[in-house]
Design a protein around this motif. Structure first.
Motif, PDB file in Angstrom:
ATOM      1  N   LEU A 115       0.825  -1.205   0.000  1.00  0.00           N
ATOM      2  CA  LEU A 115       0.000   0.000   0.000  1.00  0.00           C
ATOM      3  C   LEU A 115       0.863   1.260   0.000  1.00  0.00           C
ATOM      4  O   LEU A 115       0.393   2.349  -0.320  1.00  0.00           O
ATOM      5  CB  LEU A 115      -0.927   0.015   1.222  1.00  0.00           C
ATOM      6  CG  LEU A 115      -2.040  -1.038   1.271  1.00  0.00           C
ATOM      7  CD1 LEU A 115      -2.904  -0.835   2.509  1.00  0.00           C
ATOM      8  CD2 LEU A 115      -2.894  -1.006   0.023  1.00  0.00           C
ATOM      9  N   PHE A 116       2.137   1.096   0.348  1.00  0.00           N
ATOM     10  CA  PHE A 116       3.032   2.253   0.339  1.00  0.00           C
ATOM     11  C   PHE A 116       3.197   2.840  -1.062  1.00  0.00           C
ATOM     12  O   PHE A 116       3.615   4.001  -1.212  1.00  0.00           O
ATOM     13  CB  PHE A 116       4.402   1.884   0.918  1.00  0.00           C
ATOM     14  CG  PHE A 116       5.251   1.032   0.029  1.00  0.00           C
ATOM     15  CD1 PHE A 116       6.029   1.603  -0.965  1.00  0.00           C
ATOM     16  CD2 PHE A 116       5.296  -0.347   0.190  1.00  0.00           C
ATOM     17  CE1 PHE A 116       6.831   0.817  -1.794  1.00  0.00           C
ATOM     18  CE2 PHE A 116       6.090  -1.138  -0.615  1.00  0.00           C
ATOM     19  CZ  PHE A 116       6.862  -0.557  -1.614  1.00  0.00           C
ATOM     20  N   VAL A 117       2.886   2.064  -2.094  1.00  0.00           N
ATOM     21  CA  VAL A 117       2.930   2.592  -3.460  1.00  0.00           C
ATOM     22  C   VAL A 117       2.012   3.805  -3.575  1.00  0.00           C
ATOM     23  O   VAL A 117       2.377   4.839  -4.166  1.00  0.00           O
ATOM     24  CB  VAL A 117       2.531   1.505  -4.472  1.00  0.00           C
ATOM     25  CG1 VAL A 117       2.325   2.106  -5.859  1.00  0.00           C
ATOM     26  CG2 VAL A 117       3.595   0.412  -4.528  1.00  0.00           C
ATOM     27  N   GLY A 118       0.814   3.693  -3.001  1.00  0.00           N
ATOM     28  CA  GLY A 118      -0.123   4.818  -3.015  1.00  0.00           C
ATOM     29  C   GLY A 118       0.367   5.979  -2.181  1.00  0.00           C
ATOM     30  O   GLY A 118       0.266   7.140  -2.585  1.00  0.00           O
ATOM     31  N   VAL A 119       0.908   5.691  -0.995  1.00  0.00           N
ATOM     32  CA  VAL A 119       1.423   6.746  -0.127  1.00  0.00           C
ATOM     33  C   VAL A 119       2.534   7.515  -0.834  1.00  0.00           C
ATOM     34  O   VAL A 119       2.531   8.752  -0.888  1.00  0.00           O
ATOM     35  CB  VAL A 119       1.931   6.158   1.203  1.00  0.00           C
ATOM     36  CG1 VAL A 119       2.544   7.262   2.074  1.00  0.00           C
ATOM     37  CG2 VAL A 119       0.804   5.462   1.950  1.00  0.00           C
ATOM     38  N   ALA A 120       3.498   6.799  -1.393  1.00  0.00           N
ATOM     39  CA  ALA A 120       4.629   7.436  -2.065  1.00  0.00           C
ATOM     40  C   ALA A 120       4.183   8.240  -3.282  1.00  0.00           C
ATOM     41  O   ALA A 120       4.674   9.348  -3.529  1.00  0.00           O
ATOM     42  CB  ALA A 120       5.647   6.375  -2.479  1.00  0.00           C
ATOM     43  N   PHE A 121       3.248   7.688  -4.047  1.00  0.00           N
ATOM     44  CA  PHE A 121       2.830   8.328  -5.290  1.00  0.00           C
ATOM     45  C   PHE A 121       2.112   9.646  -5.031  1.00  0.00           C
ATOM     46  O   PHE A 121       2.411  10.663  -5.659  1.00  0.00           O
ATOM     47  CB  PHE A 121       1.920   7.378  -6.071  1.00  0.00           C
ATOM     48  CG  PHE A 121       1.571   7.859  -7.454  1.00  0.00           C
ATOM     49  CD1 PHE A 121       2.520   7.856  -8.457  1.00  0.00           C
ATOM     50  CD2 PHE A 121       0.301   8.317  -7.738  1.00  0.00           C
ATOM     51  CE1 PHE A 121       2.201   8.296  -9.735  1.00  0.00           C
ATOM     52  CE2 PHE A 121      -0.025   8.764  -9.008  1.00  0.00           C
ATOM     53  CZ  PHE A 121       0.927   8.751 -10.011  1.00  0.00           C
ATOM     54  N   TRP A 122       1.182   9.657  -4.097  1.00  0.00           N
ATOM     55  CA  TRP A 122       0.379  10.858  -3.886  1.00  0.00           C
ATOM     56  C   TRP A 122       1.085  11.898  -3.021  1.00  0.00           C
ATOM     57  O   TRP A 122       0.750  13.082  -3.093  1.00  0.00           O
ATOM     58  CB  TRP A 122      -0.977  10.480  -3.300  1.00  0.00           C
ATOM     59  CG  TRP A 122      -1.725   9.548  -4.194  1.00  0.00           C
ATOM     60  CD1 TRP A 122      -2.034   8.242  -3.960  1.00  0.00           C
ATOM     61  CD2 TRP A 122      -2.235   9.833  -5.508  1.00  0.00           C
ATOM     62  NE1 TRP A 122      -2.694   7.690  -5.025  1.00  0.00           N
ATOM     63  CE2 TRP A 122      -2.838   8.650  -5.995  1.00  0.00           C
ATOM     64  CE3 TRP A 122      -2.239  10.967  -6.312  1.00  0.00           C
ATOM     65  CZ2 TRP A 122      -3.439   8.577  -7.243  1.00  0.00           C
ATOM     66  CZ3 TRP A 122      -2.844  10.901  -7.562  1.00  0.00           C
ATOM     67  CH2 TRP A 122      -3.431   9.719  -8.023  1.00  0.00           C
ATOM     68  N   LEU A 123       2.082  11.489  -2.214  1.00  0.00           N
ATOM     69  CA  LEU A 123       2.879  12.494  -1.498  1.00  0.00           C
ATOM     70  C   LEU A 123       3.749  13.293  -2.459  1.00  0.00           C
ATOM     71  O   LEU A 123       4.135  14.425  -2.175  1.00  0.00           O
ATOM     72  CB  LEU A 123       3.753  11.828  -0.437  1.00  0.00           C
ATOM     73  CG  LEU A 123       3.038  11.290   0.802  1.00  0.00           C
ATOM     74  CD1 LEU A 123       4.035  10.643   1.760  1.00  0.00           C
ATOM     75  CD2 LEU A 123       2.260  12.377   1.518  1.00  0.00           C
ATOM     76  N   GLY A 124       4.109  12.697  -3.567  1.00  0.00           N
ATOM     77  CA  GLY A 124       4.758  13.421  -4.652  1.00  0.00           C
ATOM     78  C   GLY A 124       6.155  13.944  -4.367  1.00  0.00           C
ATOM     79  O   GLY A 124       6.577  14.923  -4.968  1.00  0.00           O
ATOM     80  N   GLY A 125       6.874  13.330  -3.438  1.00  0.00           N
ATOM     81  CA  GLY A 125       8.223  13.784  -3.160  1.00  0.00           C
ATOM     82  C   GLY A 125       8.281  15.170  -2.549  1.00  0.00           C
ATOM     83  O   GLY A 125       9.308  15.846  -2.615  1.00  0.00           O
ATOM     84  N   ASN A 126       7.189  15.602  -1.921  1.00  0.00           N
ATOM     85  CA  ASN A 126       7.092  16.942  -1.332  1.00  0.00           C
ATOM     86  C   ASN A 126       7.339  16.852   0.164  1.00  0.00           C
ATOM     87  O   ASN A 126       6.637  16.143   0.873  1.00  0.00           O
ATOM     88  CB  ASN A 126       5.707  17.525  -1.616  1.00  0.00           C
ATOM     89  CG  ASN A 126       5.582  18.963  -1.161  1.00  0.00           C
ATOM     90  OD1 ASN A 126       5.589  19.240   0.029  1.00  0.00           O
ATOM     91  ND2 ASN A 126       5.469  19.874  -2.117  1.00  0.00           N
ATOM     92  N   PHE A 127       8.346  17.582   0.650  1.00  0.00           N
ATOM     93  CA  PHE A 127       8.739  17.482   2.056  1.00  0.00           C
ATOM     94  C   PHE A 127       7.637  17.967   2.991  1.00  0.00           C
ATOM     95  O   PHE A 127       7.434  17.403   4.074  1.00  0.00           O
ATOM     96  CB  PHE A 127      10.023  18.280   2.294  1.00  0.00           C
ATOM     97  CG  PHE A 127      10.611  18.079   3.661  1.00  0.00           C
ATOM     98  CD1 PHE A 127      10.884  16.800   4.132  1.00  0.00           C
ATOM     99  CD2 PHE A 127      10.895  19.158   4.471  1.00  0.00           C
ATOM    100  CE1 PHE A 127      11.429  16.607   5.392  1.00  0.00           C
ATOM    101  CE2 PHE A 127      11.441  18.981   5.736  1.00  0.00           C
ATOM    102  CZ  PHE A 127      11.705  17.700   6.196  1.00  0.00           C
TER     103      PHE A 127
END
Length: 459
Positions: A115-127
């Motif tokens: 499920l971390f795929v969704g977390v990583a994708f939608w956070l978008g590398g934004n700190f």
């Protein structure tokens, strides 16, 4: 890039991955659901879990449909690998022991770990998104610890020396959450002690939150968590000592570090003085059990807390030795408990796992499944280092990710966290936070984590 630069890394605004590959409104909605997953999974489990499923499924669909740059990511290959490993294990088991297998391969067992795929994708590398998600996860967990019927009574009992679980599955799982919270607070401590007047507000909030989490670690009385925190603290101290000796930290960072270190030291000393009897009695319990097991006197090992773990580990290793490559299928850990003749009925009725995530995994999916997960672990570790070195991943996130890995590996040797919702949730949040910066680094530079001799694109 040297550490001093990494410590002062200021991220520029980043368009979320989802908005690059899908309509902006969809990216905003899914980012909100990501925050809901982080905040509500512990406090309101059903809403939190549904949010996690939605963000993962839609992220996977968007990546496969339009996300060409991420479609070849090793993460997706590992997801495919665990699906295949589960299918192979189930088919092989169906021909070997069909009566012990479910009617379908239940590929969602390991699928929940992704499920971390969704977390990583939608956070978008934004700190900012990452900090907000982690803050919401912490607040949601603390809310679950305080806002339930009888919470005050439990905390009072804990302060009096009794072991409590705060109604989150059991004490081990609650303690694991508190340990992760401590590591997160220490990793991001510099952000909570900035210069200016705001430091009094954020610093005070940090000290109070840290004290609560430290108290939580003590009153849940889980020795594996204590061990893991000690190991992580020692490694962190060594890391900081090296940086200081090499003079790679600025004066302001050193000052902030000294303030935070003093706060942490004072809180640890207060906890040790206040709960000295509880800590010593808990640590001294069952020393004779360990001695008997080391001498091979299994008949003298009782089915106590440690004794039960030792007996189930012994049974699990016997079953793993019979089918080391493919394992016994998704129900393998339960088969060990139910069909090991010498385990007493009380253990069969009370437990369905082996109190060890690694052993549970090996018994269920064998070395084939472990090889796939090992690739994911190596990819994440190497990718986090490369993205941090390139200045994309903030140092706080880099430290948090590595500290979490060491901590979680240790505690998972004594409890099967990953096979319960508590473990899979915390894995997904932390992995999502780390992977989002790895993906950002890949998208910005065109580089790959695994190069296999190929020349990387210049950053």
């Amino acid at each position: 890039m040297n550490v001093s630069v990494g410590m002062n890394n200021k991220q520029s605004p980043v368009t979320p991955f989802g908005c690059s590959f899908s309509p902006r409104w969809l990216g905003a909605v899914l980012l909100l659901l990501t925050f809901m997953y982080a905040a509500l999974r512990v406090y309101t489990p059903h809403i939190g879990q549904k949010s996690g499923t939605v963000i993962a499924v839609i992220a996977l669909a968007v990546i496969l449909w339009r996300g060409r740059a991420l479609r070849s990511s090793s993460v997706l290959w590992c997801l495919l690998g665990v699906v295949i490993a589960q299918l192979i294990s189930w088919v092989a088991g169906y021909y070997h022991h069909p009566d012990w297998l479910p009617d379908n391969p239940e590929i969602d067992r390991l699928g929940k770990w992704f499920l971390f795929v969704g977390v990583a994708f939608w956070l978008g590398g934004n700190f900012f998104n990452v900090c907000l998600a982690l803050s919401l996860a912490l607040l949601g967990f603390l809310a679950a610890c305080f806002f339930f019927d009888g919470s005050l009574e439990q905390w009072v009992r804990g302060v009096q020396g009794h072991r409590i679980d705060l109604d989150i599955r059991n004490a081990q799982h609650t303690a694991m959450f508190f340990g992760v919270a401590l590591i997160g607070l220490l990793s991001f401590v510099r952000r909570c002690f900035p210069g200016g007047r705001v430091a009094w507000l954020t610093g005070t909030a940090w000290v109070i939150t840290f004290a609560i989490c430290l108290l939580g670690v003590v009153v849940t009385q889980t020795r594996a968590v204590w061990l893991a925190i000690v190991v992580v603290t020692c490694l962190a101290a060594c890391f900081l000592t090296v940086l200081i000796l090499k003079a790679r930290l600025s004066r302001s960072v050193r000052r902030q570090g000294i303030i935070a270190t003093v706060c942490v030291a004072v809180l640890f000393i207060i906890a040790w003085i206040s709960f000295n009897d509880t800590l010593q009695s808990r640590l001294a319990t069952e020393n004779s059990v360990i001695t008997s097991a080391m001498q091979g006197n299994w008949d003298d090992v009782p089915y106590s807390s440690i004794g039960t773990r030792l007996h189930t580990w012994r049974a699990g290793l016997d079953w793993f030795a019979e089918r080391p490559i493919l394992g016994w299928g998704g129900e393998g850990r339960g088969l060990v408990i139910d069909h090991t003749d010498w385990l007493p009925k009380q253990i069969k009725d009370e437990y369905g796992h082996l109190h060890n995530t690694l052993l549970d995994f090996l018994v269920s999916y064998g070395l084939l499944g472990l090889s796939v997960i090992s690739v994911l672990v190596v990819w994440t570790g190497l990718g986090s280092y490369k993205s941090w070195k390139a200045g994309v991943m903030p140092t706080e996130v880099f430290i948090f990710g590595w500290a979490f890995f060491v901590y979680y590996f240790i505690v998972s040797l004594f409890e099967s966290y990953s096979f319960f919702w508590t473990g899979s949730y915390i894995q997904n949040v932390v992995m999502g936070v780390v992977v989002t910066f790895i993906w950002r680094w890949q998208l910005e530079t065109g580089s790959s984590v695994f190069t296999f001799g190929r020349k990387q694109a210049a950053p």
